[in-house]
Design an enzyme around this catalytic site. Structure first.
Site, PDB file in Angstrom:
ATOM      1  CG  ASP A 165      41.521 -26.219  55.534  1.00  0.00           C
ATOM      2  OD1 ASP A 165      40.956 -27.327  55.663  1.00  0.00           O
ATOM      3  OD2 ASP A 165      42.684 -26.016  55.924  1.00  0.00           O
TER       4      ASP A 165
ATOM      5  CG  MET B 286      39.772 -28.868  58.424  1.00  0.00           C
ATOM      6  SD  MET B 286      39.524 -30.342  57.400  1.00  0.00           S
ATOM      7  CE  MET B 286      38.448 -31.328  58.453  1.00  0.00           C
ATOM      8  CG  HIS B 287      42.169 -31.551  62.091  1.00  0.00           C
ATOM      9  ND1 HIS B 287      41.031 -32.331  61.954  1.00  0.00           N
ATOM     10  CD2 HIS B 287      42.853 -31.680  60.919  1.00  0.00           C
ATOM     11  CE1 HIS B 287      41.056 -32.920  60.770  1.00  0.00           C
ATOM     12  NE2 HIS B 287      42.132 -32.533  60.119  1.00  0.00           N
TER      13      HIS B 287
END
EC number: 2.7.1.17
Length: 498
Positions: free
Chosen positions: A239, A81-82
């Site tokens: 995820d 992520m991110h």
């Protein structure tokens, strides 16, 4: 037999799983890629390394003996992520991707808080943390203006990988929820947030459901991967969302406990109005129109790894923990807080450090080992406790990762969480969740729940022991006091750390 593929784009490697209609993993392959740490706190990767590694892993999978690649019907993705990938007008990255574990953006987080105020939590449902995407965008704009001037659109890691394979630009809701740009409950990019930071709507890719069909492979990748031209490509998810799907966390009351290097407590949520005041993360699920709440312990499995490396470097984990089941709950009055690298939930504090409390001359190494296991679980229970106080039901917990490999630890989780704890027979994590999204998208099943009934297989179940539950309730009350009692001490010690 028909197959789908789940692609899990992790921080250190990409892993691809070939799964048949019975949920059996028929093959897997992986490729690693480098991390770049140019400065302290920086963490970057070359986005095209993900593409090259994935193509190589897919080629290995499709060319394996006994696999009929022509029977592969769909692929989907799980991704770290991110992470920020900035694309120019030609769709090429303008710089390396900045990853979730990059911590250079503290100043930008404070700017976000100041500019948005209460709107931050009401719209994005999450606090401004260094790992999220918007702070990274602002950092690049402030520190690399020439590069940022070329940026026309941003993507997250798995979305860049999928874009390269298909030529189509999309982002699913579960991953978009970790950007601080999404109206999480409204399932749309927030015009208020974009306007506040002078970002055009065109800077964000089109949004799509995790099981949504987004295209087919480009001709060059049909040849290089060995996948058939008929392969359908589905969006995939973050995820954690895919880990939840792959563990069957698809209805109210089901919660996931994942103990890896860090630890995660994740619980299904169907009420988009539920307010946790930013104390835990609130994200869109990979299941349509659903959500999940999540707490994070930064040093979960890492705490036990540190303990082993420091006090038993030449022993296996089995040797280290031999006899731990004979130590009563509470480790003889010894308490450990797992703040080795700071903490996230419920104390977002980078300065706090770990403590052993209550050491006396009767304690042996096995007491310390049990205290570390209990302390990790107490930290995770902080999230369970907040979920329950907010009115959530937490009665069944699926345990995966390192904490699910030891029966004593599984029973400890049942006793500390005061819930039934179940381990999985076929633990495959986010990669299986991605494969399930492809199976559902390919219409193998009428719902993700029906897919989970086939794909997710339970193993052992552990019920809470009333006597241990009572003991741990008292110790947990003490545990919750340690943070405030040691906060100022750790702040005073901070200048002396190496």
């Amino acid at each position: 037999m028909s197959y789908v593929i789940g692609i899990d784009l992790g921080t250190s490697a990409v892993k691809v799983l070939l799964v048949d209609k019975n949920g059996t993993v028929a093959g897997e392959a992986s490729r690693s890629y480098p991390l770049f740490h140019e400065h302290t706190g920086w963490s970057e990767q070359r986005a095209d390394d993900w593409v090259e590694g994935t193509v190589e892993a897919l080629r290995e999978l499709t060319s394996a003996a006994g696999i009929d690649a022509g029977k592969i019907e769909g692929i989907s993705f799980s991704g770290q992520m991110h992470g920020l990938v900035l694309l120019d007008g030609d769709g090429n990255p303008i710089r390396n991707a900045i990853l979730w574990n990059d911590t250079r953006t503290t100043g930008q987080c404070r700017d976000i808080e100041q500019k948005l105020g209460d709107k931050l939590l009401s719209i994005t449902r999450n606090p401004a943390l260094e790992g999220f995407t918007l702070p990274k965008i602002l950092w690049v704009r402030e520190n690399e203006p020439e590069a940022f001037a070329k940026a026309k659109l941003f993507l997250l890691p798995k979305d860049y990988l999928r874009y390269r394979l298909t030529g189509e630009l999309h982002m699913d809701y579960s991953d978009a929820a970790g950007t601080l740009l999404l109206d999480v409950a409204g399932k749309a990019w927030s015009g208020e947030v974009l306007e506040a930071f002078e970002l055009p709507a065109s800077f964000c890719p089109p949004l799509v459901e995790s099981h949504g069909l987004v295209g087919n492979l480009l001709p060059e990748f049909i040849e290089s991967t060995g996948l058939p031209a008929t392969t359908k490509v589905f969006a995939g998810g973050a995820d954690n969302a895919c880990g939840a799907i792959g563990s069957g966390i698809l209805s109210e009351g089901l919660t996931l406990c994942s103990i890896g290097t860090s630890g995660v407590i994740l619980s299904y949520e169907n009420d988009k109005s539920k307010d946790f005041a930013g104390k835990v993360h609130f994200f869109n699920h990979g299941k349509e129109d659903s959500f999940y709440v999540m707490g994070v312990t930064l040093a979960a499995g890492y705490s036990l790894s540190w303990f082993k490396k420091t006090f038993a470097p030449n022993e296996s984990f089995d040797q280290l923990l031999e006899g731990v089941g004979g130590v009563k709950p509470g480790a003889g009055g010894l308490l450990f807080t797992p703040y080795l690298v700071g903490e996230r939930t419920p104390h977002p504090d980078s300065v706090i450090r770990a403590s052993f409390i209550g050491i006396d001359g009767s304690h042996e190494r096995i007491h310390f080992a049990r205290a570390v296991m209990e302390g990790i679980t107490f930290s995770l229970n902080e999230s369970v406790d907040m979920f329950r106080k907010a009115g959530k039901k937490v009665d069944t917990i699926i345990s995966i990762g390192g904490g699910a490999q030891n029966p004593v630890w599984l029973q400890m989780q049942a006793d500390i969480f005061d819930a039934k704890v179940v381990s999985l027979a076929n633990e495959q994590g986010p990669g299986l969740g991605a494969a399930m999204l492809a199976a559902y998208g390919s219409e193998w099943f009428e719902s993700l729940e029906a897919c989970a009934d086939k794909f997710v297989k339970h193993a052992e179940s552990y019920s809470p022991n009333p006597e241990a539950v009572a003991a741990y309730a008292g110790i947990f009350n003490v545990y919750q006091q340690v943070y405030e009692q040691t906060k100022s001490l750790n702040e005073a010690l901070a200048p002396y750390r190496g």
